[in-house]
Design a protein around this motif. Structure first.
Motif, mmCIF file in Angstrom:
data_model
loop_
_atom_site.group_PDB
_atom_site.id
_atom_site.type_symbol
_atom_site.label_atom_id
_atom_site.label_comp_id
_atom_site.label_asym_id
_atom_site.label_seq_id
_atom_site.Cartn_x
_atom_site.Cartn_y
_atom_site.Cartn_z
ATOM 1 N N GLY A 17 -4.430 4.358 7.728
ATOM 2 C CA GLY A 17 -5.538 4.906 6.967
ATOM 3 C C GLY A 17 -6.873 4.739 7.684
ATOM 4 N N ASP A 18 -7.959 4.995 6.947
ATOM 5 C CA ASP A 18 -9.287 4.913 7.558
ATOM 6 C C ASP A 18 -9.914 3.547 7.296
ATOM 7 O OD1 ASP A 18 -10.340 4.904 4.954
ATOM 8 O OD2 ASP A 18 -10.626 7.077 4.953
ATOM 9 N N SER A 23 -12.581 2.905 5.422
ATOM 10 C CA SER A 23 -13.379 2.792 4.199
ATOM 11 C C SER A 23 -13.030 1.586 3.331
ATOM 12 C CB SER A 23 -13.284 4.085 3.379
ATOM 13 O OG SER A 23 -11.948 4.339 2.967
ATOM 14 N N PRO A 24 -11.767 1.095 3.283
ATOM 15 C CA PRO A 24 -11.501 -0.106 2.481
ATOM 16 C C PRO A 24 -12.271 -1.337 2.946
ATOM 17 C CG PRO A 24 -9.450 1.069 2.919
ATOM 18 C CD PRO A 24 -10.507 1.697 3.776
ATOM 19 N N ASN A 28 0.819 -1.207 0.000
ATOM 20 C CA ASN A 28 0.000 0.000 0.000
ATOM 21 C C ASN A 28 0.856 1.262 0.000
ATOM 22 O OD1 ASN A 28 -2.945 -0.906 0.369
ATOM 23 N ND2 ASN A 28 -1.885 -2.090 1.933
ATOM 24 N N ALA A 83 -7.121 -3.428 -1.250
ATOM 25 C CA ALA A 83 -8.339 -3.824 -0.536
ATOM 26 C C ALA A 83 -9.289 -4.671 -1.369
ATOM 27 C CB ALA A 83 -9.065 -2.585 -0.016
ATOM 28 N N GLU A 84 -9.628 -4.240 -2.569
ATOM 29 C CA GLU A 84 -10.655 -4.967 -3.319
ATOM 30 C C GLU A 84 -10.222 -6.398 -3.613
ATOM 31 O OE1 GLU A 84 -13.703 -4.415 -7.080
ATOM 32 O OE2 GLU A 84 -12.039 -3.000 -6.818
ATOM 33 N N ARG A 140 -15.248 -1.706 3.125
ATOM 34 C CA ARG A 140 -16.494 -1.862 2.368
ATOM 35 C C ARG A 140 -16.420 -3.027 1.385
ATOM 36 N NH1 ARG A 140 -13.506 2.156 0.044
ATOM 37 N NH2 ARG A 140 -13.431 2.285 -2.256
ATOM 38 N N GLY A 189 -2.861 3.502 3.924
ATOM 39 C CA GLY A 189 -4.091 2.754 4.122
ATOM 40 C C GLY A 189 -4.139 1.518 3.241
ATOM 41 N N TYR A 190 -5.212 0.753 3.378
ATOM 42 C CA TYR A 190 -5.336 -0.525 2.658
ATOM 43 C C TYR A 190 -5.934 -0.363 1.256
ATOM 44 C CZ TYR A 190 -4.460 -2.701 7.181
ATOM 45 O OH TYR A 190 -3.891 -3.077 8.372
ATOM 46 N N ASP A 191 -6.126 0.872 0.812
ATOM 47 C CA ASP A 191 -6.868 1.126 -0.416
ATOM 48 C C ASP A 191 -6.301 0.400 -1.629
ATOM 49 O OD1 ASP A 191 -8.653 3.789 0.416
ATOM 50 O OD2 ASP A 191 -6.731 3.639 1.444
ATOM 51 N N PHE A 192 -4.981 0.358 -1.787
ATOM 52 C CA PHE A 192 -4.382 -0.193 -2.996
ATOM 53 C C PHE A 192 -4.689 -1.680 -3.162
ATOM 54 C CE2 PHE A 192 -0.820 -2.112 -5.328
ATOM 55 C CZ PHE A 192 -0.864 -1.364 -6.499
#
Length: 372
Positions: A286-287, A289-290, A202, A264-265, A292, A259-262
């Protein structure tokens, strides 16, 4: 809402615990050649008996050996795979902390033969904990297959042995699958794959490092997920498997941020595990939101309690953050744990044994108040 009867549990922990002074002394004596291996093993056994009882006393449903027989959370395992050896060169990892930073230097690894599993790794260690535990489920922690690659990338893999990386991955996953089957035969019902790479990637700086090693920074996490899934494809029906991700944990310092965004999906929708232990103790992670992307049926173990310092979090603070996470994934799919182990390497983090146990008690209490 009720307590969980299958791992991961509402109140759980990552695995490693601070080594007691008598164990550290025995390790030093053994390294100096002043005591034999069987004497060190006796000291380890005594320390593990004590720490298993202590985990049960604070109310945890999970018991590990604290990784007391290891120097590091991953290399003690990786070096026991056939075809993997210590390299002559040294690997230096830069860590950061509130005071600045420090460096961790250890032997690099070299894949110079076909990867195999000569014998199940940590089998006796797991059996010892399983026999000692009375009320808690014995958990074994091992590094994920990703870590064999992430330590050195393509450059650490002899091209005369593996001219194509697909062969390397096939052998590595086969060795891990054999390990998982062997653990199942020993009665292991709770296995955790520790994987810093899936959190490190990430961080843009870590992706740059991956590119410099000849890797694919945009898709490396997808390869890692696929290989972990291949390793777990034949696991016993009664074995719960989790993965733990952090951004480095050495003497209260870290190596990566973001954050885990990179990831996450792909991570949450594709990785075939029962639960995700996620580091969430401060803004480095991070927050929420990932979350989700987490599908029904998967548990998220929120690592809200830091192991990097001794100050104790408040119950209100933890409950508020659990409520924030529950905006993205149902409360029933959440659990609570420390953000990482307390002693990923033998040195341990900069907090006391009393502070460690206070944090674990707090997790148990908060989990009981939130989930019942």
């Amino acid at each position: 809402m009720s307590a969980r009867l299958r791992p991961p549990y509402r109140a759980d922990h990552v695995g490693s615990l601070l080594r007691p002074p008598e164990l550290l002394e025995a390790r030093a004596e053994f390294a100096a050649g002043r005591i034999p291996a069987d004497r060190l093993r006796e000291v380890e056994d005594d320390a593990i008996r004590t720490v298993v009882r202590k985990q049960e006393e604070v109310g945890l449903q999970t018991a590990t050996d604290g990784e007391f027989r290891r120097t590091s959370w991953h290399m003690d395992y990786i070096y026991r795979l056939g075809g993997v050896h210590r390299a002559e060169e040294q690997l230096t990892v830069k860590f950061r902390n509130a005071a600045g930073g420090l460096e961790f230097t250890s032997a690099a690894l070299r894949v110079d033969g076909r990867i195999t599993l000569p014998e199940p790794i940590f089998a006796d260690d797991f059996t010892f904990v399983k026999d000692e535990a009375s009320t808690a489920t014995a958990k074994l922690t091992i590094p994920s297959p990703s870590m064999v690659h992430y330590r050195g990338g393509r450059a650490a893999i002899d091209p005369s042995v593996y001219p194509e990386l697909d062969e390397f991955w096939a052998d590595l996953s086969a060795a891990y699958a054999e390990q998982v089957r062997a653990l199942g035969a020993l009665g292991c019902t709770y296995l955790q794959l520790d994987d810093t790479s899936l959190a490190y990637l990430n961080d843009p700086a870590q992706r740059e490092m991956m590119a410099a090693q000849g890797g694919d920074p945009l898709h490396q996490h997808e390869r890692y997920i696929a290989q972990i899934n291949a390793s777990l494809a034949g696991r016993p029906d009664g074995m719960a498997v989790t993965t733990h991700m952090c951004r480095g944990n050495f003497r209260s310092s870290w190596a990566a941020e973001g954050g885990y965004d990179f990831v996450a999906e792909a991570l949450f929708t594709q990785l075939d595990v029962d639960g995700f232990f996620l580091e969430y103790d401060d803004e480095r992670s991070g927050d929420f939101s990932p979350l989700r992307f987490v599908p029904p049926g998967k548990q998220v173990v929120l690592g809200l309690v830091t192991t990097k310092r001794g100050v104790l979090e408040t119950k209100d603070e933890l409950k508020r953050r659990i409520d924030e996470a529950a905006k993205f994934v149902p409360l029933a799919q959440l659990c609570l744990s420390p953000q990482c182990g307390f002693s990923s390497t033998v040195e341990g983090n900069t907090l006391t044994h009393d502070e460690q146990w206070a944090k674990l008690r707090l997790i148990v209490e908060v989990a009981s108040e939130v989930w019942g």
